[in-house]
Design a protein around this motif. Structure first.
Motif, mmCIF file in Angstrom:
data_model
loop_
_atom_site.group_PDB
_atom_site.id
_atom_site.type_symbol
_atom_site.label_atom_id
_atom_site.label_comp_id
_atom_site.label_asym_id
_atom_site.label_seq_id
_atom_site.Cartn_x
_atom_site.Cartn_y
_atom_site.Cartn_z
ATOM 1 N N GLU A 139 0.994 -27.265 -19.016
ATOM 2 C CA GLU A 139 1.633 -26.989 -17.933
ATOM 3 C C GLU A 139 1.115 -27.032 -16.535
ATOM 4 O O GLU A 139 -0.037 -26.908 -16.539
ATOM 5 N N ASP A 140 1.924 -27.331 -15.541
ATOM 6 C CA ASP A 140 1.295 -27.603 -14.185
ATOM 7 C C ASP A 140 1.716 -26.166 -13.255
ATOM 8 O O ASP A 140 2.745 -25.953 -13.089
ATOM 9 N N ILE A 141 0.540 -25.934 -12.959
ATOM 10 C CA ILE A 141 0.634 -24.733 -11.879
ATOM 11 C C ILE A 141 0.783 -24.942 -10.564
ATOM 12 O O ILE A 141 0.552 -23.782 -9.723
ATOM 13 N N ALA A 142 0.591 -26.127 -10.051
ATOM 14 C CA ALA A 142 0.479 -26.659 -8.551
ATOM 15 C C ALA A 142 1.564 -25.733 -7.723
ATOM 16 O O ALA A 142 1.339 -25.193 -6.847
ATOM 17 N N PRO A 143 2.885 -25.539 -8.314
ATOM 18 C CA PRO A 143 4.003 -25.302 -7.555
ATOM 19 C C PRO A 143 3.738 -23.544 -7.322
ATOM 20 O O PRO A 143 3.770 -23.076 -6.181
ATOM 21 N N GLU B 60 3.288 -16.999 -12.241
ATOM 22 C CA GLU B 60 4.675 -16.961 -11.898
ATOM 23 C C GLU B 60 5.251 -15.599 -11.878
ATOM 24 O O GLU B 60 5.867 -15.393 -10.765
ATOM 25 N N TRP B 61 4.905 -14.650 -12.758
ATOM 26 C CA TRP B 61 5.040 -13.451 -12.574
ATOM 27 C C TRP B 61 4.506 -12.453 -11.407
ATOM 28 O O TRP B 61 5.374 -11.757 -10.793
ATOM 29 N N ILE B 62 3.425 -12.937 -11.190
ATOM 30 C CA ILE B 62 2.670 -12.262 -10.009
ATOM 31 C C ILE B 62 3.293 -12.786 -8.874
ATOM 32 O O ILE B 62 3.625 -11.694 -7.925
ATOM 33 N N ALA B 63 3.648 -13.947 -8.466
ATOM 34 C CA ALA B 63 3.989 -14.470 -7.207
ATOM 35 C C ALA B 63 5.673 -13.850 -7.198
ATOM 36 O O ALA B 63 5.879 -13.517 -6.012
#
Length: 235
Positions: free
Chosen positions: A4-8, A169-172
């Protein structure tokens, strides 16, 4: 999910931290590819693309007690290796028996209920021997690289997310939704504490369990802490 790409999501976290935690928590510069390669060799694991992205974003931070994941510090690679080594020393003291101290896992069949597993890699540290980390030895119902709670007080090992990207993503999402408390001591710039608003818990691990409707720690935790204090990691 290992690719997976986590840059976003890192960009989302950058924006939130800049708006809310500017000049509060000091991230380290990015880790080098050479440092990441060396880390992988020492722990004997090939890390997911997302892990390398995370550490090419920042090599953690220097604080050993306070940090940007709801008060938990993101560990630098060298501290991750130190935690991994320390836990393996604990395991050696148990003659390799991961189940010397009994526990359980949630969801059932997804995570090893062991006290320690050498294929768990810490992301954070709460100052008391407990971690959010990556699991590279899941049970059949789990996923390799899933994010779990584990540590000396975490009798019930809990899966928080199927991957590092999903966890971030959950934290964000929690932060962007306003589910946080930032309390600043008068006349100081250091945040004490940075926690969840709902549920209003003192420890993010406990709040995470409530948010995911996961079981809490065992009811006899206090007695067990006392009885096994001689074999615990140092806080």
């Amino acid at each position: 999910m290992l690719e997976e790409d986590i840059a976003p999501v890192l960009a989302r976290l950058d924006a939130w931290y800049a708006a809310h935690l500017s000049n509060q928590y000091k991230f380290n510069p990015p880790a080098t590819d050479a440092a990441l390669d060396a880390f992988e060799r020492r722990v004997g694991l090939k890390m997911p693309r997302a892990y390398r992205q995370l550490y090419r974003w920042h090599d953690g931070e220097e604080s050993d007690r306070w940090g940007p994941i709801y008060g938990l510090p993101l560990l630098p690679l060298r501290h991750v290796e130190q935690e991994w080594t320390a836990w393996n020393e604990v395991l050696a003291g148990f003659n390799g028996n991961r189940y010397e101290i009994p526990g359980s896992g949630w969801p059932r069949g997804a995570v090893d209920p062991a006290y320690i597993n050498p294929r768990w890699i810490a992301l954070t540290h709460d100052g008391s021997g407990n971690h959010i980390g990556l699991d590279f030895d899941p049970w059949p119902a789990g996923r390799r690289g899933q994010v779990i709670l584990y540590g000396r007080d975490e009798d019930v090992k809990v899966v928080l997310a199927p991957s590092l990207g999903r966890f971030l993503e959950w934290i964000a999402g929690l932060l962007e939704s306003g589910n946080f408390r930032l309390e600043v001591e008068p006349g100081r710039q250091v945040l004490r504490p940075f926690g969840l608003k709902d549920p209003p818990t003192d420890h993010f691990h406990d709040g995470a369990r409530i948010l995911w409707a996961r079981p809490g720690r065992m009811a006899d935790l206090r007695d067990r802490r006392q009885s096994r204090s001689s074999c615990h990691l140092k806080a």
